[in-house]
Design an enzyme around this catalytic site. Sequence first.
Site, PDB file in Angstrom:
ATOM      1  N   CYS A 186     -13.588  10.648  44.001  1.00  0.00           N
ATOM      2  CA  CYS A 186     -12.555  11.654  44.229  1.00  0.00           C
ATOM      3  C   CYS A 186     -13.305  12.971  44.349  1.00  0.00           C
ATOM      4  CB  CYS A 186     -11.480  11.643  43.135  1.00  0.00           C
ATOM      5  SG  CYS A 186     -12.055  12.001  41.471  1.00  0.00           S
ATOM      6  N   GLY A 187     -12.620  14.095  44.283  1.00  0.00           N
ATOM      7  CA  GLY A 187     -13.300  15.372  44.487  1.00  0.00           C
ATOM      8  C   GLY A 187     -14.430  15.579  43.493  1.00  0.00           C
ATOM      9  N   THR A 188     -14.104  15.565  42.212  1.00  0.00           N
ATOM     10  CA  THR A 188     -15.121  15.750  41.163  1.00  0.00           C
ATOM     11  C   THR A 188     -15.624  14.430  40.600  1.00  0.00           C
ATOM     12  OG1 THR A 188     -13.493  15.731  39.372  1.00  0.00           O
ATOM     13  CG2 THR A 188     -13.977  17.880  40.390  1.00  0.00           C
ATOM     14  N   GLY A 189     -14.907  13.371  40.846  1.00  0.00           N
ATOM     15  CA  GLY A 189     -15.209  12.065  40.240  1.00  0.00           C
ATOM     16  C   GLY A 189     -14.537  11.882  38.888  1.00  0.00           C
ATOM     17  N   ARG A 212     -16.773  15.814  46.733  1.00  0.00           N
ATOM     18  CA  ARG A 212     -16.761  17.210  47.200  1.00  0.00           C
ATOM     19  C   ARG A 212     -18.001  17.988  46.782  1.00  0.00           C
ATOM     20  NH1 ARG A 212     -10.341  18.502  46.315  1.00  0.00           N
ATOM     21  NH2 ARG A 212      -9.701  17.865  48.409  1.00  0.00           N
ATOM     22  N   ARG A 223     -31.886  -1.526  22.802  1.00  0.00           N
ATOM     23  CA  ARG A 223     -30.993  -0.522  22.204  1.00  0.00           C
ATOM     24  C   ARG A 223     -29.817  -0.188  23.124  1.00  0.00           C
ATOM     25  NH1 ARG A 223     -35.321   2.117  24.320  1.00  0.00           N
ATOM     26  NH2 ARG A 223     -34.993   4.110  25.393  1.00  0.00           N
ATOM     27  N   ASP A 238      -9.478   8.787  46.331  1.00  0.00           N
ATOM     28  CA  ASP A 238      -8.307   9.547  46.769  1.00  0.00           C
ATOM     29  C   ASP A 238      -8.660  10.190  48.113  1.00  0.00           C
ATOM     30  OD1 ASP A 238      -9.904  11.707  46.167  1.00  0.00           O
ATOM     31  OD2 ASP A 238      -8.488  12.656  44.782  1.00  0.00           O
TER      32      ASP A 238
END
Length: 143
Positions: free
Chosen positions: A65-68, A109, A132, A8
């Site tokens: 994006c900003g936080t993901g 960000r 595993r 974004d």
Amino acid sequence: MKIGIASDHAGFEYKSKLVDLLRKKGFEVTDYGTFSDASCDYPEFAHALGNAIEKKEVDAGIAMCGTGNGMAISLNKHQGVRAGLAWNSEIGRLVKAHNHANVLVMPARFISYQMATRILNMWLKTAEDGGRHDRRVSMIPVK
Ligand code: RB5
């Protein structure tokens, strides 16, 4: 290897630089937007990348994006997508080795561009662990 990339507005600057970096490394890169730093809605671009992975137009993806989190939550709605969030290079390694993430998501960000390149390089060079980890990843899809 064909790589799709999406962001974004918050990830636009890093995305633009990473597209150039990946092309210099020899990857075939498709950019699914956004194409400016104007405010936009992350699901639009996450779903463009997710659809491309479902259709096998690309082999793997990178999203920011900003936080993901918006990107990861949206991408993980797609069949066959394992989008994993990484904010340092060790998590970049683990998200590939243990979670077999085929989409690397980064919080633009909250990390420097230098850190984004370190995470990306680590994720690119890391192999998926078997045993595993294979078993656990195979248990993820909801039947
Ligand atoms: C945009 O302001 C921000 O909400 C977005 O980039 C992202 O962090 C959402 O998860």
